[in-house]
Design a protein around this motif. Structure first.
Motif, PDB file in Angstrom:
ATOM      1  N   TYR A  94      48.289 -28.275  -0.313  1.00  0.00           N
ATOM      2  CA  TYR A  94      47.327 -27.271  -0.748  1.00  0.00           C
ATOM      3  C   TYR A  94      46.872 -26.442   0.447  1.00  0.00           C
ATOM      4  CZ  TYR A  94      46.763 -30.367  -4.794  1.00  0.00           C
ATOM      5  OH  TYR A  94      46.975 -31.150  -5.910  1.00  0.00           O
ATOM      6  N   CYS A  95      46.716 -25.146   0.245  1.00  0.00           N
ATOM      7  CA  CYS A  95      46.035 -24.355   1.258  1.00  0.00           C
ATOM      8  C   CYS A  95      44.609 -24.118   0.803  1.00  0.00           C
ATOM      9  CB  CYS A  95      46.752 -23.041   1.556  1.00  0.00           C
ATOM     10  SG  CYS A  95      46.683 -21.812   0.249  1.00  0.00           S
ATOM     11  N   ALA A  96      43.749 -23.897   1.783  1.00  0.00           N
ATOM     12  CA  ALA A  96      42.333 -23.750   1.499  1.00  0.00           C
ATOM     13  C   ALA A  96      41.714 -22.767   2.478  1.00  0.00           C
ATOM     14  CB  ALA A  96      41.628 -25.102   1.603  1.00  0.00           C
ATOM     15  N   ALA A  97      40.684 -22.095   2.026  1.00  0.00           N
ATOM     16  CA  ALA A  97      39.964 -21.133   2.853  1.00  0.00           C
ATOM     17  C   ALA A  97      38.518 -21.570   2.997  1.00  0.00           C
ATOM     18  CB  ALA A  97      40.018 -19.746   2.224  1.00  0.00           C
ATOM     19  N   GLY A  98      38.022 -21.476   4.213  1.00  0.00           N
ATOM     20  CA  GLY A  98      36.645 -21.882   4.443  1.00  0.00           C
ATOM     21  C   GLY A  98      36.060 -21.253   5.689  1.00  0.00           C
ATOM     22  N   SER A  99      34.784 -21.455   5.849  1.00  0.00           N
ATOM     23  CA  SER A  99      34.068 -20.918   7.019  1.00  0.00           C
ATOM     24  C   SER A  99      33.906 -22.006   8.067  1.00  0.00           C
ATOM     25  CB  SER A  99      32.713 -20.372   6.579  1.00  0.00           C
ATOM     26  OG  SER A  99      32.871 -19.400   5.580  1.00  0.00           O
ATOM     27  N   THR A 100      34.984 -22.748   8.300  1.00  0.00           N
ATOM     28  CA  THR A 100      34.908 -23.926   9.137  1.00  0.00           C
ATOM     29  C   THR A 100      36.270 -24.251   9.718  1.00  0.00           C
ATOM     30  OG1 THR A 100      34.321 -26.293   9.122  1.00  0.00           O
ATOM     31  CG2 THR A 100      35.395 -25.421   7.155  1.00  0.00           C
ATOM     32  N   MET A 101      36.256 -25.034  10.793  1.00  0.00           N
ATOM     33  CA  MET A 101      37.493 -25.592  11.333  1.00  0.00           C
ATOM     34  C   MET A 101      37.499 -27.108  11.144  1.00  0.00           C
ATOM     35  SD  MET A 101      39.559 -23.298  12.748  1.00  0.00           S
ATOM     36  CE  MET A 101      40.465 -24.137  14.052  1.00  0.00           C
ATOM     37  N   ARG A 102      36.629 -27.572  10.286  1.00  0.00           N
ATOM     38  CA  ARG A 102      36.516 -29.014  10.097  1.00  0.00           C
ATOM     39  C   ARG A 102      37.675 -29.566   9.289  1.00  0.00           C
ATOM     40  NH1 ARG A 102      31.336 -30.984  11.204  1.00  0.00           N
ATOM     41  NH2 ARG A 102      31.634 -32.694   9.741  1.00  0.00           N
ATOM     42  N   THR A 103      37.825 -30.870   9.340  1.00  0.00           N
ATOM     43  CA  THR A 103      38.955 -31.514   8.672  1.00  0.00           C
ATOM     44  C   THR A 103      38.606 -32.047   7.294  1.00  0.00           C
ATOM     45  OG1 THR A 103      38.440 -33.655   9.703  1.00  0.00           O
ATOM     46  CG2 THR A 103      39.921 -32.170  10.904  1.00  0.00           C
ATOM     47  N   GLU A 104      37.345 -31.948   6.915  1.00  0.00           N
ATOM     48  CA  GLU A 104      36.941 -32.447   5.602  1.00  0.00           C
ATOM     49  C   GLU A 104      37.185 -31.379   4.555  1.00  0.00           C
ATOM     50  OE1 GLU A 104      34.409 -34.421   8.732  1.00  0.00           O
ATOM     51  OE2 GLU A 104      34.993 -32.369   8.231  1.00  0.00           O
ATOM     52  N   GLY A 105      37.908 -31.744   3.510  1.00  0.00           N
ATOM     53  CA  GLY A 105      38.221 -30.788   2.466  1.00  0.00           C
ATOM     54  C   GLY A 105      37.008 -30.230   1.763  1.00  0.00           C
ATOM     55  N   THR A 106      35.940 -30.989   1.740  1.00  0.00           N
ATOM     56  CA  THR A 106      34.724 -30.526   1.062  1.00  0.00           C
ATOM     57  C   THR A 106      34.090 -29.332   1.755  1.00  0.00           C
ATOM     58  OG1 THR A 106      33.504 -32.213   2.302  1.00  0.00           O
ATOM     59  CG2 THR A 106      34.186 -32.773   0.055  1.00  0.00           C
ATOM     60  N   GLU A 107      34.521 -29.051   2.982  1.00  0.00           N
ATOM     61  CA  GLU A 107      33.974 -27.922   3.738  1.00  0.00           C
ATOM     62  C   GLU A 107      34.655 -26.601   3.385  1.00  0.00           C
ATOM     63  OE1 GLU A 107      31.440 -28.067   5.879  1.00  0.00           O
ATOM     64  OE2 GLU A 107      31.159 -30.214   5.586  1.00  0.00           O
ATOM     65  N   TYR A 108      35.665 -26.634   2.533  1.00  0.00           N
ATOM     66  CA  TYR A 108      36.426 -25.438   2.207  1.00  0.00           C
ATOM     67  C   TYR A 108      36.055 -24.938   0.808  1.00  0.00           C
ATOM     68  CZ  TYR A 108      39.110 -26.381   6.372  1.00  0.00           C
ATOM     69  OH  TYR A 108      39.473 -26.575   7.670  1.00  0.00           O
ATOM     70  N   GLN A 109      35.901 -23.623   0.690  1.00  0.00           N
ATOM     71  CA  GLN A 109      35.380 -23.059  -0.551  1.00  0.00           C
ATOM     72  C   GLN A 109      36.453 -22.711  -1.570  1.00  0.00           C
ATOM     73  OE1 GLN A 109      34.469 -22.012   2.526  1.00  0.00           O
ATOM     74  NE2 GLN A 109      32.280 -21.626   2.632  1.00  0.00           N
ATOM     75  N   TYR A 110      37.630 -22.349  -1.105  1.00  0.00           N
ATOM     76  CA  TYR A 110      38.660 -21.864  -2.024  1.00  0.00           C
ATOM     77  C   TYR A 110      39.943 -22.669  -1.824  1.00  0.00           C
ATOM     78  CZ  TYR A 110      35.439 -17.945  -2.171  1.00  0.00           C
ATOM     79  OH  TYR A 110      34.308 -17.168  -2.300  1.00  0.00           O
ATOM     80  N   TRP A 111      40.619 -22.923  -2.947  1.00  0.00           N
ATOM     81  CA  TRP A 111      41.821 -23.748  -2.932  1.00  0.00           C
ATOM     82  C   TRP A 111      42.931 -23.134  -3.778  1.00  0.00           C
ATOM     83  CZ3 TRP A 111      42.312 -28.361  -0.235  1.00  0.00           C
ATOM     84  CH2 TRP A 111      41.142 -28.834   0.371  1.00  0.00           C
ATOM     85  N   GLY A 112      44.158 -23.351  -3.343  1.00  0.00           N
ATOM     86  CA  GLY A 112      45.299 -22.983  -4.160  1.00  0.00           C
ATOM     87  C   GLY A 112      45.625 -24.093  -5.142  1.00  0.00           C
ATOM     88  N   GLN A 113      46.669 -23.870  -5.915  1.00  0.00           N
ATOM     89  CA  GLN A 113      47.038 -24.829  -6.960  1.00  0.00           C
ATOM     90  C   GLN A 113      47.952 -25.924  -6.452  1.00  0.00           C
ATOM     91  OE1 GLN A 113      48.625 -22.037  -6.452  1.00  0.00           O
ATOM     92  NE2 GLN A 113      50.779 -22.621  -6.557  1.00  0.00           N
ATOM     93  N   GLY A 114      48.508 -25.732  -5.267  1.00  0.00           N
ATOM     94  CA  GLY A 114      49.346 -26.749  -4.654  1.00  0.00           C
ATOM     95  C   GLY A 114      50.826 -26.526  -4.877  1.00  0.00           C
ATOM     96  N   THR A 115      51.624 -27.044  -3.959  1.00  0.00           N
ATOM     97  CA  THR A 115      53.075 -26.992  -4.068  1.00  0.00           C
ATOM     98  C   THR A 115      53.640 -28.347  -3.652  1.00  0.00           C
ATOM     99  OG1 THR A 115      55.064 -25.738  -3.446  1.00  0.00           O
ATOM    100  CG2 THR A 115      53.407 -26.052  -1.728  1.00  0.00           C
ATOM    101  N   GLN A 116      54.614 -28.831  -4.412  1.00  0.00           N
ATOM    102  CA  GLN A 116      55.150 -30.171  -4.191  1.00  0.00           C
ATOM    103  C   GLN A 116      56.181 -30.168  -3.079  1.00  0.00           C
ATOM    104  OE1 GLN A 116      54.498 -33.280  -5.879  1.00  0.00           O
ATOM    105  NE2 GLN A 116      55.750 -34.057  -4.173  1.00  0.00           N
ATOM    106  N   VAL A 117      56.051 -31.092  -2.166  1.00  0.00           N
ATOM    107  CA  VAL A 117      57.043 -31.341  -1.128  1.00  0.00           C
ATOM    108  C   VAL A 117      57.531 -32.779  -1.287  1.00  0.00           C
ATOM    109  CG1 VAL A 117      57.451 -31.599   1.351  1.00  0.00           C
ATOM    110  CG2 VAL A 117      56.092 -29.671   0.491  1.00  0.00           C
ATOM    111  N   THR A 118      58.833 -32.927  -1.426  1.00  0.00           N
ATOM    112  CA  THR A 118      59.419 -34.254  -1.565  1.00  0.00           C
ATOM    113  C   THR A 118      60.489 -34.430  -0.491  1.00  0.00           C
ATOM    114  OG1 THR A 118      59.048 -34.227  -3.957  1.00  0.00           O
ATOM    115  CG2 THR A 118      60.602 -35.850  -3.102  1.00  0.00           C
ATOM    116  N   VAL A 119      60.344 -35.482   0.289  1.00  0.00           N
ATOM    117  CA  VAL A 119      61.289 -35.770   1.364  1.00  0.00           C
ATOM    118  C   VAL A 119      62.019 -37.065   1.017  1.00  0.00           C
ATOM    119  CG1 VAL A 119      61.607 -36.103   3.833  1.00  0.00           C
ATOM    120  CG2 VAL A 119      59.718 -34.676   2.997  1.00  0.00           C
ATOM    121  N   SER A 120      63.322 -36.964   0.857  1.00  0.00           N
ATOM    122  CA  SER A 120      64.120 -38.138   0.506  1.00  0.00           C
ATOM    123  C   SER A 120      64.648 -38.824   1.761  1.00  0.00           C
ATOM    124  CB  SER A 120      65.283 -37.734  -0.394  1.00  0.00           C
ATOM    125  OG  SER A 120      66.148 -36.858   0.298  1.00  0.00           O
ATOM    126  N   SER A 121      64.774 -40.129   1.674  1.00  0.00           N
ATOM    127  CA  SER A 121      65.244 -40.900   2.837  1.00  0.00           C
ATOM    128  C   SER A 121      66.755 -41.007   2.865  1.00  0.00           C
ATOM    129  CB  SER A 121      64.627 -42.294   2.803  1.00  0.00           C
ATOM    130  OG  SER A 121      64.947 -42.934   1.595  1.00  0.00           O
TER     131      SER A 121
END
Length: 121
Positions: A94-121
């Motif tokens: 997920y990408c997110a936009a916020g007024s912070t450089m913090r690592t807590e997701g709760t600090e970000y105001q806007y979020w995308g819908q997400g994109t799946q990444v799958t890495v096979s072994s």
């Protein structure tokens, strides 16, 4: 208001690369720090990387440092270049936009819908 749309996810073999992009709409894109987070099945969402409004400051989770690179352009896109991918990188990203450089997701105001990444072994 900022709308975020991620793209670029997919299936890749371990050791491969993917580039995720996040397109933002709205005039105030440059006013926000932009972060990438991920969530694997059965796990909590975790911080991956963040880039400052100017693009001059970047921060990464230890688990991706040296393998992932976050960048942004002057228009409306933030990207995540992912190299040397591992199966444990499998998650919805997920990408997110916020007024912070913090690592807590709760600090970000806007979020995308997400994109799946799958890495096979």
């Amino acid at each position: 208001q900022v709308q975020l749309v991620e793209s670029g996810g997919g299936l890749v073999q371990a050791g491969g690369s993917l580039r995720l992009s996040c397109a933002a709409s709205g005039r105030t894109f440059s006013s926000y720090s932009m972060g990438w987070f991920r969530q694997a099945p059965g796990k909590e969402r975790e911080f991956v990387a963040v880039i400052s409004r100017s693009g001059s400051v970047r921060s990464y989770a230890d688990s991706v440092k040296g393998r992932f690179t976050i960048s942004r352009d002057l228009a409306n896109t933030v990207s995540l270049q992912m190299n040397s991918l591992k199966p444990e990188d499998t998650a919805v990203y997920y990408c997110a936009a916020g007024s912070t450089m913090r690592t807590e997701g709760t600090e970000y105001q806007y979020w995308g819908q997400g994109t799946q990444v799958t890495v096979s072994s």
